[in-house]
Design an enzyme around this catalytic site. Structure first.
Site, mmCIF file in Angstrom:
data_model
loop_
_atom_site.group_PDB
_atom_site.id
_atom_site.type_symbol
_atom_site.label_atom_id
_atom_site.label_comp_id
_atom_site.label_asym_id
_atom_site.label_seq_id
_atom_site.Cartn_x
_atom_site.Cartn_y
_atom_site.Cartn_z
ATOM 1 N N LYS A 130 0.767 -1.260 -0.088
ATOM 2 C CA LYS A 130 -0.202 -0.060 -0.076
ATOM 3 C C LYS A 130 0.892 1.191 0.098
ATOM 4 O O LYS A 130 1.963 1.302 0.403
ATOM 5 C CB LYS A 130 -0.867 0.079 1.249
ATOM 6 C CG LYS A 130 -2.053 0.684 0.899
ATOM 7 C CD LYS A 130 -3.283 0.187 0.440
ATOM 8 C CE LYS A 130 -4.368 1.307 0.160
ATOM 9 N NZ LYS A 130 -5.603 0.415 -0.043
ATOM 10 N N ASP A 170 -6.879 4.491 -4.383
ATOM 11 C CA ASP A 170 -7.839 4.098 -3.122
ATOM 12 C C ASP A 170 -8.422 5.707 -2.986
ATOM 13 O O ASP A 170 -8.752 6.279 -4.070
ATOM 14 C CB ASP A 170 -6.767 3.807 -2.083
ATOM 15 C CG ASP A 170 -7.351 3.288 -0.785
ATOM 16 O OD1 ASP A 170 -7.863 2.211 -0.712
ATOM 17 O OD2 ASP A 170 -7.513 4.150 0.320
HETATM 18 P P1 NDP Z 1 -13.387 7.837 -2.754
HETATM 19 O O1 NDP Z 1 -11.834 8.848 -2.653
HETATM 20 O O2 NDP Z 1 -13.633 7.508 -4.025
HETATM 21 O O3 NDP Z 1 -14.234 8.229 -1.746
HETATM 22 C C1 NDP Z 1 -14.001 8.091 -0.375
HETATM 23 C C2 NDP Z 1 -15.509 8.762 0.403
HETATM 24 O O4 NDP Z 1 -15.217 8.337 1.680
HETATM 25 C C3 NDP Z 1 -15.740 10.081 -0.081
HETATM 26 O O5 NDP Z 1 -17.194 10.199 0.151
HETATM 27 C C4 NDP Z 1 -15.141 10.651 1.184
HETATM 28 O O6 NDP Z 1 -15.739 11.926 1.646
HETATM 29 C C5 NDP Z 1 -15.323 9.762 2.293
HETATM 30 N N1 NDP Z 1 -14.471 9.981 3.374
HETATM 31 C C6 NDP Z 1 -13.239 9.729 3.280
HETATM 32 N N2 NDP Z 1 -12.440 9.983 4.311
HETATM 33 C C7 NDP Z 1 -13.146 10.175 5.196
HETATM 34 C C8 NDP Z 1 -13.171 10.306 6.535
HETATM 35 N N3 NDP Z 1 -12.168 10.607 7.380
HETATM 36 N N4 NDP Z 1 -14.590 10.416 7.148
HETATM 37 C C9 NDP Z 1 -15.654 10.475 6.732
HETATM 38 N N5 NDP Z 1 -15.687 10.265 5.250
HETATM 39 C C10 NDP Z 1 -14.582 10.161 4.723
HETATM 40 O O7 NDP Z 1 -12.479 6.450 -1.922
HETATM 41 P P2 NDP Z 1 -12.918 5.163 -2.287
HETATM 42 O O8 NDP Z 1 -14.307 5.118 -2.780
HETATM 43 O O9 NDP Z 1 -12.112 4.566 -3.458
HETATM 44 O O10 NDP Z 1 -12.552 4.456 -1.087
HETATM 45 C C11 NDP Z 1 -13.543 4.275 -0.034
HETATM 46 C C12 NDP Z 1 -13.129 3.126 0.925
HETATM 47 O O11 NDP Z 1 -13.070 1.609 0.270
HETATM 48 C C13 NDP Z 1 -11.849 3.215 1.645
HETATM 49 O O12 NDP Z 1 -11.683 2.519 2.708
HETATM 50 C C14 NDP Z 1 -10.786 2.351 0.821
HETATM 51 O O13 NDP Z 1 -9.626 1.938 1.203
HETATM 52 C C15 NDP Z 1 -11.810 1.406 0.275
HETATM 53 N N6 NDP Z 1 -11.581 0.374 -0.919
HETATM 54 C C16 NDP Z 1 -11.258 1.066 -2.146
HETATM 55 C C17 NDP Z 1 -11.027 0.341 -3.209
HETATM 56 C C18 NDP Z 1 -10.852 0.892 -4.461
HETATM 57 O O14 NDP Z 1 -10.834 0.255 -5.673
HETATM 58 N N7 NDP Z 1 -11.052 2.059 -4.848
HETATM 59 C C19 NDP Z 1 -10.798 -1.161 -3.156
HETATM 60 C C20 NDP Z 1 -11.171 -1.643 -1.790
HETATM 61 C C21 NDP Z 1 -11.434 -0.960 -0.612
HETATM 62 P P3 NDP Z 1 -15.091 13.253 1.632
HETATM 63 O O15 NDP Z 1 -15.292 13.592 -0.082
HETATM 64 O O16 NDP Z 1 -15.804 14.374 2.313
HETATM 65 O O17 NDP Z 1 -13.742 13.247 2.041
HETATM 66 O O1 2IT Z 2 -7.921 -1.502 -0.759
HETATM 67 C C1 2IT Z 2 -7.897 -1.948 -1.961
HETATM 68 O O2 2IT Z 2 -7.946 -3.152 -2.130
HETATM 69 C C2 2IT Z 2 -7.808 -0.988 -2.961
HETATM 70 N N1 2IT Z 2 -7.616 0.042 -2.872
HETATM 71 C C3 2IT Z 2 -7.477 -1.733 -4.192
HETATM 72 C C4 2IT Z 2 -6.025 -2.069 -4.545
HETATM 73 C C5 2IT Z 2 -5.788 -2.384 -5.886
HETATM 74 O O3 2IT Z 2 -4.656 -2.846 -6.197
HETATM 75 O O4 2IT Z 2 -6.524 -2.479 -7.202
#
Ligand code: NDP
Ligand code: 2IT
Length: 450
Positions: A130, A170
């Site tokens: 990561k 992420d």
């Molecule tokens: P994005 O940046 O697209 O969206 C993040 C969302 O979460 C936004 O709505 C944001 O609100 C909110 N958020 C972020 N930080 C905080 C906080 N400290 N408190 C409250 N709300 C918060 O990210 P993703 O959708 O890609 O990721 C979301 C989650 O999913 C994370 O935990 C990530 O690790 C996990 N994940 C993502 C993957 C991927 O493929 N993208 C794969 C697997 C897991 P705001 O805009 O106000 O910050």
């Molecule tokens: O938390 C996760 O699994 C991710 N943000 C996706 C990682 C990836 O390599 O696609």
């Protein structure tokens, strides 16, 4: 847990906290895993003799570096970036990059540690890593984000490669940031190879990668429900966040017959009891991906309630998908969800539930799908993107989606196989931790002392 195992966990965690002071998120992620693994490890002399838990909780290496860039006013800005290369026993390091002001070494170590188990569960040959930076993309112009990404890649490119370490997105890193990073990487190494995933479709990206985490999470939820003879049809669903994972979770949950009534961001929650239908969701996608606006605007556009400063967990629902960030479900939130009759909690975000909240869900014997199993669809399709890049061809949307469903079904099957089962109830936490662990641990034992 038996008294002996419990004492071993306490002893192990004391050592881990001493070796890693000031890293609460990392300690939390390890604690959750070690609690379920310890009895198993105590039963297996080979793992104990190989000091497998000590070795699996120490990253292979961490690269820390300065990123300087110039903002639109001509001021020099300095950020810190990291890449945590946690474990490459079963494949090249693989995991996303997070850009958020709260990013610390502790946060990236917890994410890298979780990634090792998650990637193992996918069945694909991927190790865990990561990275990220304490850079806040919010309010920055496209040019500022580009200059930051290019500067970061000038250092990062030395440490990554298609057979070494393959970053992706992420929080705060989506299509725009991956494109800027990949463009700079390609320029620096003068090779066109799949060293990043989540790329644009015109330059090596995979169909369904954008949707994969959200879709996969809903497929996992559907698997858990089907296992007890139920389904998403007619269920009221609460989703937190409004980013990549949240948006495609809402899309698939709605397609499978659920009614999604909430979304949120770090400022508050919208509650739309009529349901977030596909037209409203398309409006949210444009709001977030194109205009980079706030979820509060949804309440103004569609005339529903906006709960300033609140998370969605006070809203009655059958199914909850936390899809925002770590520790967004505290014990009080877990109790509130249970009081309101929640039947399923399925984690799109990484470690969204605090440990006492996890225990509350397990004690209540609801269907609780932990992140490392439930959100593995994103990295799973990243793995498929690597395969397509290596083969120099692209699979159709149907082909990738079918493979994603296959990956999520297999993960569900592994969790059921490895879980402690009481009267038919599946403990997906112990199942996911054990199934993810065994493959990596066996590889490490086979390698000897390395
Ligand atoms: P994005 O940046 O697209 O969206 C993040 C969302 O979460 C936004 O709505 C944001 O609100 C909110 N958020 C972020 N930080 C905080 C906080 N400290 N408190 C409250 N709300 C918060 O990210 P993703 O959708 O890609 O990721 C979301 C989650 O999913 C994370 O935990 C990530 O690790 C996990 N994940 C993502 C993957 C991927 O493929 N993208 C794969 C697997 C897991 P705001 O805009 O106000 O910050
Ligand atoms: O938390 C996760 O699994 C991710 N943000 C996706 C990682 C990836 O390599 O696609």
């Amino acid at each position: 847990m038996a008294g002996g195992a419990s004492q071993e966990v306490d002893h192990f965690m004391k050592g881990l906290v001493k070796r890693n002071p000031g890293e609460p998120e990392f300690a939390q992620a390890v604690q959750e895993v070690v609690e379920t693994l310890m009895p198993f490890v105590l039963d297996h002399k080979d793992y104990q003799q190989a000091q497998i838990l000590e070795r699996m909780t120490e990253p292979d290496r961490v690269v820390i570096f300065r990123v300087c860039w110039e903002d639109d006013q001509g001021h020099i800005r300095t950020n810190r970036a990291w890449r945590v290369q946690f474990n490459n026993s079963i494949g090249p390091y693989k995991g996303g990059m997070r850009f958020h002001p709260n990013v610390t070494l502790s946060v990236l170590k917890f994410l890298g540690f979780e990634q090792v188990f998650k990637n193992s569960l996918t069945g694909l040959p991927m190790g865990g890593g990561k990275g990220g930076a304490n850079f806040n993309p919010k309010g920055k112009s496209d040019n500022e984000v580009m200059r930051f990404c290019q500067s970061l890649m000038i250092e990062l490119h030395r440490h990554i490669g298609e057979d070494t370490d393959v970053p992706a997105g992420d929080i705060g890193v989506g299509a725009r940031e991956v494109s800027y990073m990949f463009g700079q990487y390609k320029r620096l190494v003068n090779r066109f190879v799949g060293t990043l995933t989540g790329k644009g479709l015109a330059f090596g990206g995979s169909l369904v990668r954008t949707e994969a985490t959200g879709y996969g999470c809903v497929y996992f939820c559907q698997n858990m429900l089907n296992h007890i003879g139920d389904g998403l049809e007619g269920k009221t669903v609460a989703v937190s966040g409004s980013g990549n994972v949240a948006i495609y979770t809402v899309q698939k949950a709605t397609e499978l017959g659920g009614k999604v009534v909430t979304l949120s961001d770090s400022a508050g929650t919208i509650y739309d009891p009529k349901g977030i239908d596909p037209d409203k969701l398309e409006w949210v996608r444009a709001l977030k991906e194109e205009r980079r606006g706030r979820i509060k605007e949804y309440a103004e556009e569609f005339g529903c309630e906006y709960q300033e400063g609140k998370r969605p967990w006070g809203v009655p629902c059958d199914v909850a998908f936390p899809c925002a960030t770590q520790n967004e479900i505290e014990l009080a939130d877990a109790k509130e969800l249970l009081k309101n009759g929640v039947k399923v909690v399925c984690e799109g975000a990484n470690m969204p539930t605090k440990i006492d909240g996890v225990h509350a869900f397990l004690d209540a014997k609801i269907l609780y799908g932990p992140a490392k199993a439930a959100n593995a669809g994103g990295v799973g399709v990243s793995g498929l993107e690597q395969s397509q890049n290596a083969l120099r061809l692209s699979w159709s949307r149907e082909e990738v989606d079918a493979r994603l469903q296959g990956i999520m079904n297999d993960i569900h099957g592994k969790c059921v196989h490895y879980s402690d089962q009481e009267g038919g109830w599946v403990n997906y936490v112990s199942g996911a931790n054990l199934a993810g662990f065994v493959k990596v641990a066996d590889a490490m034992v086979a390698y000897g002392v390395v």
